[in-house]
Design a protein around this motif. Structure first.
Motif, mmCIF file in Angstrom:
data_model
loop_
_atom_site.group_PDB
_atom_site.id
_atom_site.type_symbol
_atom_site.label_atom_id
_atom_site.label_comp_id
_atom_site.label_asym_id
_atom_site.label_seq_id
_atom_site.Cartn_x
_atom_site.Cartn_y
_atom_site.Cartn_z
ATOM 1 N N MET A 174 -26.468 47.561 -2.589
ATOM 2 C CA MET A 174 -26.832 46.146 -3.185
ATOM 3 C C MET A 174 -25.435 45.835 -3.981
ATOM 4 S SD MET A 174 -30.632 46.303 -4.673
ATOM 5 C CE MET A 174 -30.315 47.222 -5.902
ATOM 6 N N ASN A 175 -25.283 44.540 -4.365
ATOM 7 C CA ASN A 175 -24.341 44.081 -4.937
ATOM 8 C C ASN A 175 -24.983 44.364 -6.639
ATOM 9 O OD1 ASN A 175 -22.743 42.999 -2.957
ATOM 10 N ND2 ASN A 175 -24.156 41.457 -2.815
ATOM 11 N N ILE A 176 -24.029 44.871 -7.634
ATOM 12 C CA ILE A 176 -24.581 45.113 -9.025
ATOM 13 C C ILE A 176 -23.595 44.287 -9.951
ATOM 14 C CG2 ILE A 176 -25.117 46.631 -10.685
ATOM 15 C CD1 ILE A 176 -27.027 46.830 -8.464
ATOM 16 N N ARG A 177 -24.339 43.609 -10.884
ATOM 17 C CA ARG A 177 -23.638 42.847 -11.749
ATOM 18 C C ARG A 177 -24.237 43.179 -13.198
ATOM 19 N NH1 ARG A 177 -24.538 36.839 -9.333
ATOM 20 N NH2 ARG A 177 -23.475 37.128 -7.218
ATOM 21 N N ILE A 178 -23.279 43.685 -13.963
ATOM 22 C CA ILE A 178 -23.650 44.069 -15.239
ATOM 23 C C ILE A 178 -22.897 43.055 -16.328
ATOM 24 C CG2 ILE A 178 -23.506 45.955 -16.980
ATOM 25 C CD1 ILE A 178 -25.188 46.841 -14.627
ATOM 26 N N ALA A 179 -23.661 42.419 -17.193
ATOM 27 C CA ALA A 179 -23.404 41.624 -18.193
ATOM 28 C C ALA A 179 -23.520 42.058 -19.566
ATOM 29 C CB ALA A 179 -24.017 40.113 -18.036
ATOM 30 N N THR A 180 -22.517 42.479 -20.150
ATOM 31 C CA THR A 180 -22.727 42.797 -21.533
ATOM 32 C C THR A 180 -21.970 42.231 -22.631
ATOM 33 O OG1 THR A 180 -20.953 44.623 -21.661
ATOM 34 C CG2 THR A 180 -23.185 45.297 -20.593
ATOM 35 N N PRO A 181 -22.118 42.338 -23.957
ATOM 36 C CA PRO A 181 -21.109 41.948 -24.932
ATOM 37 C C PRO A 181 -19.976 43.073 -24.898
ATOM 38 C CG PRO A 181 -23.410 42.164 -25.747
ATOM 39 C CD PRO A 181 -23.437 42.869 -24.677
ATOM 40 N N LYS A 182 -18.871 42.254 -25.569
ATOM 41 C CA LYS A 182 -17.603 43.063 -25.748
ATOM 42 C C LYS A 182 -17.936 44.664 -26.428
ATOM 43 C CE LYS A 182 -12.799 42.617 -26.518
ATOM 44 N NZ LYS A 182 -12.464 43.914 -27.130
ATOM 45 N N ASP A 183 -17.352 45.539 -25.859
ATOM 46 C CA ASP A 183 -17.451 46.801 -26.540
ATOM 47 C C ASP A 183 -18.911 47.473 -26.258
ATOM 48 O OD1 ASP A 183 -15.080 46.642 -27.693
ATOM 49 O OD2 ASP A 183 -15.836 45.516 -29.623
ATOM 50 N N TYR A 184 -19.697 46.837 -25.478
ATOM 51 C CA TYR A 184 -21.014 47.583 -25.057
ATOM 52 C C TYR A 184 -21.002 47.617 -23.483
ATOM 53 C CZ TYR A 184 -22.569 46.721 -29.671
ATOM 54 O OH TYR A 184 -22.754 46.585 -31.244
ATOM 55 N N GLU A 185 -19.825 47.743 -22.861
ATOM 56 C CA GLU A 185 -19.968 47.814 -21.620
ATOM 57 C C GLU A 185 -20.284 49.460 -21.213
ATOM 58 O OE1 GLU A 185 -17.027 47.275 -23.334
ATOM 59 O OE2 GLU A 185 -16.341 45.149 -22.804
ATOM 60 N N PRO A 186 -20.678 49.696 -19.950
ATOM 61 C CA PRO A 186 -21.099 50.890 -19.480
ATOM 62 C C PRO A 186 -19.799 51.820 -19.222
ATOM 63 C CG PRO A 186 -21.236 49.269 -17.424
ATOM 64 C CD PRO A 186 -20.934 48.528 -18.702
ATOM 65 N N SER A 187 -20.190 52.931 -19.213
ATOM 66 C CA SER A 187 -18.747 54.192 -19.209
ATOM 67 C C SER A 187 -18.055 53.613 -18.004
ATOM 68 C CB SER A 187 -19.535 55.410 -18.941
ATOM 69 O OG SER A 187 -18.564 56.144 -18.483
ATOM 70 N N PRO A 188 -16.890 53.598 -18.475
ATOM 71 C CA PRO A 188 -15.804 53.613 -17.298
ATOM 72 C C PRO A 188 -15.796 54.311 -16.269
ATOM 73 C CG PRO A 188 -14.770 53.124 -19.526
ATOM 74 C CD PRO A 188 -16.146 53.696 -19.613
ATOM 75 N N LYS A 189 -15.970 55.541 -16.519
ATOM 76 C CA LYS A 189 -16.131 56.726 -15.521
ATOM 77 C C LYS A 189 -17.389 56.286 -14.349
ATOM 78 C CE LYS A 189 -16.801 61.757 -14.756
ATOM 79 N NZ LYS A 189 -16.813 63.127 -15.913
ATOM 80 N N ILE A 190 -18.569 55.883 -14.888
ATOM 81 C CA ILE A 190 -19.701 55.484 -14.186
ATOM 82 C C ILE A 190 -19.335 54.440 -13.443
ATOM 83 C CG2 ILE A 190 -22.102 54.865 -13.949
ATOM 84 C CD1 ILE A 190 -21.877 57.743 -14.928
ATOM 85 N N VAL A 191 -18.542 53.396 -13.997
ATOM 86 C CA VAL A 191 -18.282 52.259 -13.260
ATOM 87 C C VAL A 191 -17.233 52.611 -11.759
ATOM 88 C CG1 VAL A 191 -16.791 49.921 -13.264
ATOM 89 C CG2 VAL A 191 -18.639 50.753 -15.106
ATOM 90 N N ALA A 192 -16.218 53.389 -12.293
ATOM 91 C CA ALA A 192 -15.373 53.791 -11.264
ATOM 92 C C ALA A 192 -16.083 54.681 -10.269
ATOM 93 C CB ALA A 192 -14.368 54.519 -11.720
ATOM 94 N N GLN A 193 -17.058 55.464 -10.683
ATOM 95 C CA GLN A 193 -17.708 56.088 -9.559
ATOM 96 C C GLN A 193 -18.659 55.295 -8.712
ATOM 97 O OE1 GLN A 193 -20.438 59.026 -11.175
ATOM 98 N NE2 GLN A 193 -21.272 60.002 -9.465
#
Length: 306
Positions: A174-193
């Motif tokens: 699936m294509n996944i889009r995550i929209a968050t306020p600045k400084d509330y983004e998901p973990s960069p490590k999880i995003v990279a994974q």
């Protein structure tokens, strides 16, 4: 599903794409009553955090499989008085057949897994919520008949639910889009994974623009703006997250057949409006029910009875 026998589920990424699809198909068969495996086993529930859906859905699922459930309330056991996890784990491993744990630190879950031979299930940590994602995927599959190529948008805090959406969505194409306020983004490590898992098969988008994320998607998903343990931050987060509310205007940007999802509990008027939650596009109650079916399939597979 014997390939899952005896394994742990600490992260949704512990499963392969094929194993997720097999679990979803098994969950569908269980939901429709096509099979009724018998499981005279004992499930332990060790929850350091409050729970309604997870506690009840795991319990009913095990009872329906013909097994037993023991609620290991930390306030009534030695684990709540400082007994080392290593000691608790080795003792519980002598009594139980499978253990679902809801806790704060992912490392605590991994310690249980290191010291137990029985399967350990992540029933929610601050890092991930894999069982919720299995139910989410089951709901998407029921609605659209497929998963690969769909686009799921998550709007809100980049929390444990967002992490499992990223990983689980990537695994099934699936294509996944995550929209968050600045400084509330998901973990960069999880995003990279997730990006590594997705490869060229699907797209991962992290943005601060909820409208960009919602455009043409097949599902808009949200969660509370302050997770368990962050209740003292709830009021201060409202003005920050208000632009990320799932409402009729945001839903109108999605595909005309798009659905609204929420892992519950919900705060109507905050992260989601009542009209969306009670509207025809909402699949929230199916999603909640599917926790039981997905977890029943998971436990039956980890215990090797299917």
């Amino acid at each position: 599903m014997n390939a899952l026998k005896g394994r742990d589920l600490l992260s949704i990424a512990d499963l392969s794409s094929t194993e997720i699809i097999d679990l979803l198909n098994l969950a569908a068969d269980l939901k429709q009553g096509k099979i009724a495996p018998t499981c005279p086993k004992t499930l332990g529930l060790l929850f350091y955090k409050a729970s309604t859906r997870t506690r009840v859905s795991f319990s009913v699922a095990m009872y329906q499989l013909g097994g037993n459930v023991i609620d290991l309330n930390p306030n009534r056991t030695q684990v709540g008085r400082g007994e080392p996890i290593e000691d608790t784990a080795r003792v519980l491993d002598r009594y139980l057949d499978i253990l679902a744990i809801r806790t704060f630190d992912q490392q605590d879950l991994e310690t249980f897994a290191d010291y137990c031979e029985m399967p350990i299930i992540n029933a929610l940590t601050d890092l991930e919520h894999p069982c919720q994602m299995l139910a989410d995927l089951q709901t998407m599959q029921e609605t659209f008949g497929q998963l690969e190529g769909l686009t799921m948008t998550y709007v809100g805090d980049g929390n444990n639910v967002a992490h499992s959406i990223l990983l689980g969505g990537a695994l099934v194409g699936m294509n996944i889009r995550i929209a968050t306020p600045k400084d509330y983004e998901p973990s960069p490590k999880i995003v990279a994974q997730a990006q590594a898992i997705a490869g060229d098969r699907s797209q991962i988008l992290i943005t601060h623009d909820p409208k960009e994320a919602a455009e043409g998607c097949h599902a808009i998903y949200t969660d509370v703006w302050a997770s368990m343990g962050q209740e003292d931050l709830a009021n201060s987060r409202v003005p920050i997250f208000q632009p990320y509310q799932v409402n009729a205007e945001l839903m109108a940007l999605a595909d005309k057949e798009a659905i609204a999802l929420h892992c519950l509990p919900a705060h109507r008027g905050e992260e989601i409006t009542a009209d969306v939650m009670e509207g025809p596009q909402a699949k929230i109650w199916d999603q909640a029910e599917n926790r039981m079916h997905a977890q029943k399939a998971l436990m039956a597979s980890l215990l090797g009875i299917v």
